[in-house]
Design an enzyme around this catalytic site. Structure first.
Site, PDB file in Angstrom:
ATOM      1  N   ASP A  51      83.336  43.503  13.588  1.00 33.77           N
ATOM      2  CA  ASP A  51      83.174  43.131  14.995  1.00 33.77           C
ATOM      3  C   ASP A  51      82.359  41.849  15.173  1.00 33.77           C
ATOM      4  O   ASP A  51      81.590  41.456  14.308  1.00 33.77           O
ATOM      5  CB  ASP A  51      82.479  44.278  15.729  1.00 33.77           C
ATOM      6  CG  ASP A  51      82.796  44.319  17.221  1.00 33.77           C
ATOM      7  OD1 ASP A  51      83.425  43.383  17.726  1.00 33.77           O
ATOM      8  OD2 ASP A  51      82.404  45.305  17.869  1.00 33.77           O
ATOM      9  N   GLU A  61      88.835  48.828  26.907  1.00 37.98           N
ATOM     10  CA  GLU A  61      87.373  48.883  26.931  1.00 37.98           C
ATOM     11  C   GLU A  61      86.790  48.076  28.083  1.00 37.98           C
ATOM     12  O   GLU A  61      85.664  48.327  28.530  1.00 37.98           O
ATOM     13  CB  GLU A  61      86.785  48.432  25.596  1.00 37.98           C
ATOM     14  CG  GLU A  61      86.909  46.962  25.309  1.00 37.98           C
ATOM     15  CD  GLU A  61      86.185  46.562  24.029  1.00 37.98           C
ATOM     16  OE1 GLU A  61      85.938  47.443  23.190  1.00 37.98           O
ATOM     17  OE2 GLU A  61      85.859  45.379  23.879  1.00 37.98           O
ATOM     18  N   GLU A 115      89.621  37.561  24.480  1.00 37.06           N
ATOM     19  CA  GLU A 115      90.115  38.608  25.368  1.00 37.06           C
ATOM     20  C   GLU A 115      90.334  37.964  26.729  1.00 37.06           C
ATOM     21  O   GLU A 115      89.406  37.804  27.515  1.00 37.06           O
ATOM     22  CB  GLU A 115      89.102  39.748  25.471  1.00 37.06           C
ATOM     23  CG  GLU A 115      88.769  40.387  24.141  1.00 37.06           C
ATOM     24  CD  GLU A 115      87.632  41.393  24.252  1.00 37.06           C
ATOM     25  OE1 GLU A 115      87.351  41.855  25.370  1.00 37.06           O
ATOM     26  OE2 GLU A 115      87.028  41.698  23.217  1.00 37.06           O
ATOM     27  N   GLU A 156      91.909  43.078  17.536  1.00 38.19           N
ATOM     28  CA  GLU A 156      91.690  43.112  18.973  1.00 38.19           C
ATOM     29  C   GLU A 156      92.231  41.789  19.531  1.00 38.19           C
ATOM     30  O   GLU A 156      93.433  41.595  19.556  1.00 38.19           O
ATOM     31  CB  GLU A 156      90.217  43.334  19.317  1.00 38.19           C
ATOM     32  CG  GLU A 156      90.023  43.675  20.784  1.00 38.19           C
ATOM     33  CD  GLU A 156      88.570  43.806  21.179  1.00 38.19           C
ATOM     34  OE1 GLU A 156      88.316  44.466  22.186  1.00 38.19           O
ATOM     35  OE2 GLU A 156      87.694  43.235  20.508  1.00 38.19           O
TER      36      GLU A 156
END
Length: 680
Positions: A432, A487, A194, A481
């Protein structure tokens, strides 16, 4: 939710040891060395060959040079985009598979085809047009090249019996002088991938700095997005700086052993590594190295090269796969209000989510972290949550349930766990905290996708690397993701409008992204607050709503609390009009990291999305993509007071035709969206 485990990157070396053959040569007399050097030069020249490959429209040209080493260079309209760039594959034995090679066979062919994807992430039909060059070497390896109108790709191929150990893969990309990049910099190979996209000059990036894929480069005024496709049984690729106008490849070594990390044993590990990147079959195709190359920024968003370069459907019947929208709990921390029960991780709260989803026609509710008895016991639920009752309750209301799980507890007993979830009647899983891209983890993605498909379960890969083609082979893999999404509002102010309008041109080029849009607590940066339990999004309400047209995800989240949505029924009804898959996409206008305007079609309805950075813009929307007749346009634009109050918006309702053009006024950090349906 995402706590990165800090590890030193295990980058493989690109220098091979001196072989015994050349050690003995060092003891030869000087005159003998001169003769040997001369003969070697003659031999290399004899081996040297040049091959040329052009795109179907003949604008993109690739030159491939083989012999002493293998290199390629790329030109677009006679402008050099990639200077000679070397590639190789090195075995543990020291053998270099693309050096000092003889081409024993050259094969060329062209493909012109139309594909129908099982899940229409971007369009229900995909044009496939490319020219191919396959080179077979005398050492039982080879390289395939493909040239498309919007880029090119290459991959190594092998026809050697038995197992091989890959010490390293070499790739040295050399761009034009003064090339720039938007650099998704990583600190470690242990990452959720990310990233922010840092503007840099390529030559200023040192060899210690590296990025995950996809990575954007502007070379000689042309856009290049580097990524990979058809990634199987092999580690993911990273790009390291060189302090020159290019990057070199780096990979995580194969993992030899893991031990739980103290304090977060359920999701983080300490690692021991092998001294190679992959142990694999010698008869296989390796991952495609992909460069999407476009003159127009908008063509990056339209590209489908990663899908086209990936393996075909491996699961057979896909009619059971159902894309949709999800009422999501974790972002809003189950914060319900105006209810007559105590909200939290309990059955009553999730029945409320299901009721909300049913009211607005949403297909799914997710039970995120907290529904299981513990994070490692995923076969039993939290005592306050009756999963079977929730699944049965949802079925009565046409709302299906998706279940969250950590990757490692699932890995330990995945066949039984997935069979159990299917027996309960769950529709899918959200996996996850993978946070790795070594060979084992890449194989894990396929293993779980395959087992999930066997049990007719959808898959959302969270906390892991970007899409690399798996969704074509396993269409039940709906979204990933690997994106710095909404988030992050819970713990930072990173998610700016500029970041949001960068994503379609880089991260989304690789495939769908689980950004989780739909925030209704909208703030300008000056009055934005970071709050884990009541997060706020930077940018306007209209900016956030436009994401439902702009951002691609076959499982599209509504991140806000149902109670918040229910207080604004007109906005929620509007969001619920947007599907999660598309029959057609047209990227109308845009500039990387500045703004985007696109139109998507589902059936006979068109959906428009426009988003801008912190520069206010006026865009013209030409409606000439509409068919004849009249249409009803229902849209949302920035309100007149949005500079002070980011939640201000205005609805637009008017009749339009294909002859009309509309002026879109986007505030700083703003947006504009519309649903256009044939008039009744």
């Amino acid at each position: 939710m995402h706590n990165n485990s800090q590890q030193i990157p295990q980058r493989t070396a690109h220098l091979l040891p001196v072989t015994p053959k050349w050690r003995s040569a060092l003891r030869l007399p000087v005159i003998a060395l001169c003769i040997l050097s001369s003969l070697s030069s003659i031999s290399a020249n004899a081996l040297a060959k040049t091959f040329e490959l052009t795109s179907p429209n003949e604008q993109l040209r690739i030159e491939v040079h083989t012999g002493k080493q293998t290199t390629f260079e790329v030109h677009l309209n006679n402008k050099q985009i990639l200077a000679p760039s070397s590639i190789d594959l090195m075995l543990m034995s020291g053998e270099k598979l693309a050096s000092n090679i003889t081409v024993k066979q050259e094969k060329r062919y062209a493909v012109s085809n139309t594909l129908t994807p099982a899940v229409s992430h971007k369009s229900s039909k995909i044009a496939e047009n490319y020219n191919a060059l396959n080179l077979a070497f005398s050492n039982n390896f080879g390289i395939d090249f493909r040239a498309y109108n919007d880029g090119f790709a290459y991959r190594f191929t092998g026809e050697r019996a038995g197992e091989i150990i890959i010490k390293d893969e070499h790739l040295a990309l050399n761009f034009a002088k003064n090339a720039t990049t938007l650099f998704p910099e990583e600190e470690t190979f242990i990452s959720h991938f990310e990233r922010l996209y840092l503007p840099e000059t390529v030559a200023n990036i040192s060899p210690e700095r590296f990025a995950s894929l996809p990575t954007y480069i502007k070379s000689n005024g042309i856009n290049v997005v580097v990524t990979e496709a058809d990634l199987y049984d092999y580690p993911g690729l990273f790009l390291f700086g060189t302090n020159k106008n290019g990057f070199t490849a780096g990979f995580s070594n194969a993992v030899a052993k893991t031990t739980p990390k103290a304090g977060s044993e359920d999701r983080n590990q300490e690692f021991e590594y092998e001294n190679y990147i992959a142990k694999t079959s010698g008869t296989r195709t390796f991952p495609w190295r992909v460069a999407i190359i476009t003159k127009e920024d908008t063509d990056l968003v339209a590209s489908q090269l990663v899908y086209l370069l990936s393996s075909e459907n491996k699961i057979g019947d896909t009619r059971w796969i159902k894309p949709g929208r999800i009422a999501w709990d974790w972002y809003n921390a189950n914060n319900l209000f105006d209810v007559d029960f105590k909200a939290g991780l309990n059955t009553q709260t999730y029945k409320y989510y299901i009721d909300f989803a049913a009211k607005y026609g949403l297909e799914y509710v997710i039970l995120d972290e907290g529904w299981t008895k513990t994070t490692t016991n995923t076969k039993e639920s939290n005592p306050d949550i009756d999963v079977k009752e929730l699944i049965a309750y949802g079925k009565k209301k046409n709302v299906a349930i998706i279940l969250w799980t950590l990757w490692e507890p699932l890995d330990k007993d995945y066949e039984n766990i997935l069979a159990l979830y299917a027996q309960w009647g769950a529709a899918g899983i959200k996996v996850d905290f993978m946070q790795r891209a070594d060979q084992y983890m890449v194989n894990y993605y396929e293993k779980i996708a395959k087992a999930a498909a066997k049990n007719k379960l959808l898959v959302d890969y969270h906390g892991g690397f970007k899409p690399a083609g798996l969704r074509r082979a396993y269409p039940n893999v709906m979204t990933y993701e690997g994106v710095k999404g909404n988030e992050n509002n819970k713990w930072s102010a990173d998610i700016t409008p500029e970041h949001n309008v960068t994503l379609p041109y880089i991260r989304m080029v690789a495939g769908p992204m689980d950004y989780t849009p739909g925030a209704l607590r909208n703030k300008q940066l000056a009055n934005h607050n970071v709050n884990h339990f009541r997060p706020e999004a930077i940018g306007t309400r209209a900016h956030q709503l436009a994401m439902y047209a702009v951002f691609e995800s076959a499982l599209q989240m509504l991140c806000e609390s149902p109670s918040t949505y229910l207080r604004e029924p007109l906005i929620t009804e509007y969001i619920a009009k947007f599907p999660s898959v598309w029959d057609e996409t047209r990227v109308l206008k845009g500039e990387v990291a500045n703004y985007i305007l696109l139109a998507r079609r589902k059936g006979d309805t068109w959906y428009i999305g426009a988003m801008t950075d912190m520069t206010a813009r006026t865009l013209t929307l030409n409606l000439n993509f509409l068919d004849g007749g009249k249409y009803s346009l229902h849209g949302v634009a920035d309100g007149l007071n949005v500079e002070q109050y980011a939640e201000d918006y205005q609805f637009i309702n008017q009749t339009v035709t294909a002859k009309d053009s509309l002026q879109l006024n986007l505030a700083a950090g703003g947006g504009w969206s519309a649903v256009i349906t044939p008039a009744k």
